[in-house]
Design a protein around this motif. Structure first.
Motif, PDB file in Angstrom:
ATOM      1  N   LEU A  58      35.122  28.366  35.493  1.00  0.00           N
ATOM      2  CA  LEU A  58      36.352  27.563  35.548  1.00  0.00           C
ATOM      3  C   LEU A  58      36.669  26.932  34.179  1.00  0.00           C
ATOM      4  CD1 LEU A  58      36.337  25.789  39.031  1.00  0.00           C
ATOM      5  CD2 LEU A  58      37.611  27.784  38.317  1.00  0.00           C
ATOM      6  N   PRO A  59      36.991  27.759  33.188  1.00  0.00           N
ATOM      7  CA  PRO A  59      37.220  27.254  31.834  1.00  0.00           C
ATOM      8  C   PRO A  59      38.358  26.234  31.785  1.00  0.00           C
ATOM      9  CG  PRO A  59      37.993  29.512  32.062  1.00  0.00           C
ATOM     10  CD  PRO A  59      37.223  29.208  33.290  1.00  0.00           C
ATOM     11  N   GLN A  60      38.210  25.284  30.859  1.00  0.00           N
ATOM     12  CA  GLN A  60      39.181  24.185  30.801  1.00  0.00           C
ATOM     13  C   GLN A  60      40.003  24.181  29.513  1.00  0.00           C
ATOM     14  OE1 GLN A  60      39.482  21.738  33.589  1.00  0.00           O
ATOM     15  NE2 GLN A  60      38.653  23.682  34.287  1.00  0.00           N
ATOM     16  N   ASN A  61      39.700  25.091  28.588  1.00  0.00           N
ATOM     17  CA  ASN A  61      40.502  25.170  27.366  1.00  0.00           C
ATOM     18  C   ASN A  61      40.389  26.581  26.787  1.00  0.00           C
ATOM     19  OD1 ASN A  61      37.990  25.320  26.019  1.00  0.00           O
ATOM     20  ND2 ASN A  61      37.865  23.071  26.072  1.00  0.00           N
ATOM     21  N   ARG A  62      41.114  26.788  25.669  1.00  0.00           N
ATOM     22  CA  ARG A  62      41.175  28.114  25.064  1.00  0.00           C
ATOM     23  C   ARG A  62      39.777  28.631  24.690  1.00  0.00           C
ATOM     24  NH1 ARG A  62      41.766  30.415  20.021  1.00  0.00           N
ATOM     25  NH2 ARG A  62      43.145  32.228  19.993  1.00  0.00           N
ATOM     26  N   GLU A  63      38.975  27.773  24.081  1.00  0.00           N
ATOM     27  CA  GLU A  63      37.624  28.162  23.640  1.00  0.00           C
ATOM     28  C   GLU A  63      36.815  28.673  24.830  1.00  0.00           C
ATOM     29  OE1 GLU A  63      38.793  26.339  20.796  1.00  0.00           O
ATOM     30  OE2 GLU A  63      38.244  28.423  20.338  1.00  0.00           O
TER      31      GLU A  63
END
Ligand code: ADP
Length: 596
Positions: A559-564
């Motif tokens: 569940l990624p929260q940013n571009r990185e």
């Protein structure tokens, strides 16, 4: 860019898989290459990546238009200039590609082998800066293989027209003999030879003797894979139609696909399958080679394929994304006999023998209770350890053995009494005391063995017959007549005993209820899948080209929260992120919020 950077930024992978880097290096160093790597092993990257590292255009020879289109589409999605030239394109469309090639903007050009038979085309190619040639599905070069194509054989001429250029050949299936043939036919010079393991550790491989028409077994299998994508292979078109209709009646979204179906309809089914709009394609072998869909979760065969090469390629279409997938092969001795008969009208005795032998090995593979992966390894000349957990043979509880010597003697006597001139069904009818017209006409009801085996069902006798074939006590002659082998005499004399798995006699198959833990995907995955389907429809590209199942699984896990964090997800490189990243990131943020 350097190779690791390209791997990450363009292909979205953070490490090479086994042999990929060796293959890339070999090509960049200008060495010829023969790579044998199972389907799903990641062969495409081995030539796509070096193509980006080198000046000029890479010419890829591929056997099917659908396959070429799929590859071109996938590459374009990663921002790579790939084109194809094929016979279904208009002259204008082809001219556009010729112009682009002249301008040097194309990195990969996909063509069918036939095109390289044209001198005009060869001459045109000599005007371009070609960095290397790729021969995909290279086993088609070999007559000892299973999909021999005459046009492939002629590819040996490439070394004459382009003596300085490198050739990289790729295939998923090649016995050592086929590999040698490929090397000779393509005139590869001191090639780097890379052979990946035959073992596909994400595939569970099982075979079962088909009971009756096998439908109960098929439904049991499909119930474990509800709402997942898969292929059911049948032998005939009629069977494909009937099986699809049957599955539809059981509420599966299944469609038949075979050579007789109208081209536009076929295309629609193919597209619907790619786009995850239908789950199951019930196909003859007409459907297959071109399939590059990575999220196929299962493959079933309703009868015995003709060769282990065919079988391995077909099951190999499952689980290309590396996620667990399952395959089931249903077979009977009758399948082997039927396919053998179909080979009878082949002219070349030598070729016929090759095919007979391959068929027989396929049958023994199906029948054998040894580890299936190990058996595949033995066939393809690779050392594979017993898998223990990834095949029907290893997963089966040890089965008690039953002494069926008496029944075996009865069966063998039956064959002998009818003069070794009748087939399996007739012998079973005789033992069971049938009143069939054929039996009575031959007065076989007067034989001493008539009716001595009426305590066993037809099915049980079939199992016993199979066991006798497996032990090579019985063979098949002309017109399917059963014959005794030398070894059979020992059983008749009582010096050799016959044992069988206890569960093979006296049991039928029961419907298995769906098991909850066979629903591997969770709600998060389903949310991402829905978004993927929407995007696929919006951009008119297959769902798995947007993102693979593996990417969706990884997204649901992280569940990624940013571009990185998005770029850290399996299969998301910068180009893909630019295209679809935002939408998936938004959804991921939303899902995370819901969870907290
Ligand atoms: P093959 O041609 O050998 O059948 P593909 O080239 O189609 O296999 O690759 C199968 C899958 O593996 C694809 O979904 C591809 O994106 C993925 N893949 C290839 N190389 C890697 C890698 N280094 N890391 C992770 N996934 C990879």
């Amino acid at each position: 860019m350097e190779k690791l950077e390209i791997l990450e930024k363009i292909f979205g992978h953070n490490a090479f898989r086994t042999f990929q880097e060796d293959a890339v290096d070999a090509i960049v160093e200008g060495r010829d290459l023969l790579m044998i790597l199972p389907t799903g092993g990641g062969k495409s990257l081995c030539y796509q990546l070096p193509s980006l590292l080198m000046d000029g255009v890479t010419v890829v020879v591929s056997p099917l238009i659908a396959l070429m289109q799929d590859q071109v589409r996938g590459l374009s999605e990663n921002g790579i200039e790939a084109r194809t030239i094929h016979s279904d394109m208009s002259e204008e469309e082809r001219q556009v590609v010729f112009m682009e090639l002249k301008r040097g903007i194309v990195k990969l050009l996909y063509v069918a082998p036939e095109r390289l038979s044209s001198m005009n085309f060869i001459e045109f190619l000599t005007t371009l800066k070609i960095n290397f040639f790729v021969i995909d599905e290279a086993h088609c070069v070999s007559e000892w293989g299973h999909e021999f194509r005459a046009d492939y054989r002629k590819l040996g001429l490439l070394k004459e027209y382009f003596p300085k250029s490198t050739i990289a050949a790729f295939t998923a299936t090649a016995t050592p003999k086929v590999a040698e043939d490929i090397q000779k036919a393509l005139r590869l010079e001191n090639p780097v030879s890379l052979r990946g393991s035959v073992f596909r550790n994400n595939l569970k491989v099982s075979s079962e003797k088909r009971i009756s028409n096998g439908r109960t077994q098929l439904i049991n299998f499909l119930n474990k894979h509800k709402n997942q994508a898969g292929i059911v292979y049948t032998f005939t078109r009629k069977e494909a139609e009937q099986t699809a209709a049957f599955l539809q009646s059981k509420n599966f979204s299944a469609y038949a696909y075979h050579a007789r179906i109208e081209a536009s309809e076929k295309e629609k089914i193919y597209q619907d399958f790619l786009f995850d709009r239908i789950d199951i394609v019930v196909a003859t072998i007409a459907f297959g080679m071109g399939i590059d869909k990575s999220n196929i979760r299962f493959v079933a065969h309703t009868s015995l394929p003709k060769t282990i090469e065919n079988f391995y390629q077909e099951i190999g279409r499952a689980g290309r994304d590396g996620l667990d997938s399952e395959t089931l092969l249903l077979y009977t001795k009758g399948d082997e006999i039927q396919k053998r008969e179909l080979m009878n009208n082949i002219d070349s005795e030598e070729y016929k023998e090759v095919l007979y032998e391959k068929l027989q090995k396929m049958y023994h593979f199906a029948l054998s209770s040894s580890c299936k992966h190990k058996l595949l390894g033995v066939y393809f000349g690779d050392k594979v350890e017993v898998c223990e957990t990834k095949c029907g043979s290893c997963l089966k509880d040890p089965v008690a053995q039953l002494d069926v010597t008496k029944a075996a003697q009865q069966f063998l006597s039956g064959i002998y009494r009818v003069g070794q001139k009748f087939g399996q069904n007739h012998v079973i009818d005789l033992l069971r005391g049938s009143k069939s017209e054929k039996l009575l006409n031959f007065e076989h009801d007067k034989l001493s063995v008539y009716g001595i085996g009426n305590d066993r069902s037809k099915n049980e006798w079939g199992m016993i017959a199979d066991r006798l074939f497996e032990l090579e006590l019985v063979g098949v002659g002309e017109h399917r007549a059963l014959k005794l082998t030398q070894k059979a005499k020992e059983v008749l004399k009582g010096t050799l005993k016959v044992w069988i798995d206890e569960d093979k006699v006296g049991k039928g198959v029961k419907i298995v209820k769906d098991e909850e833990d066979n629903e591997p995907k969770n709600e998060l995955f389903e949310s991402f899948r829905t978004l993927r389907r929407e995007i696929a429809t919006e951009f008119d590209i297959p769902a798995y080209i947007v993102f693979s199942d593996k990417t969706l699984v990884d997204l649901s896990k992280k569940l990624p929260q940013n571009r990185e964090e998005m770029l850290d997800v399996h299969g998301i490189g910068e180009v893909k992120f630019e295209r679809y990243g935002e939408k998936f990131l938004d959804l991921s943020l939303e899902l995370k919020k819901d969870l907290s």
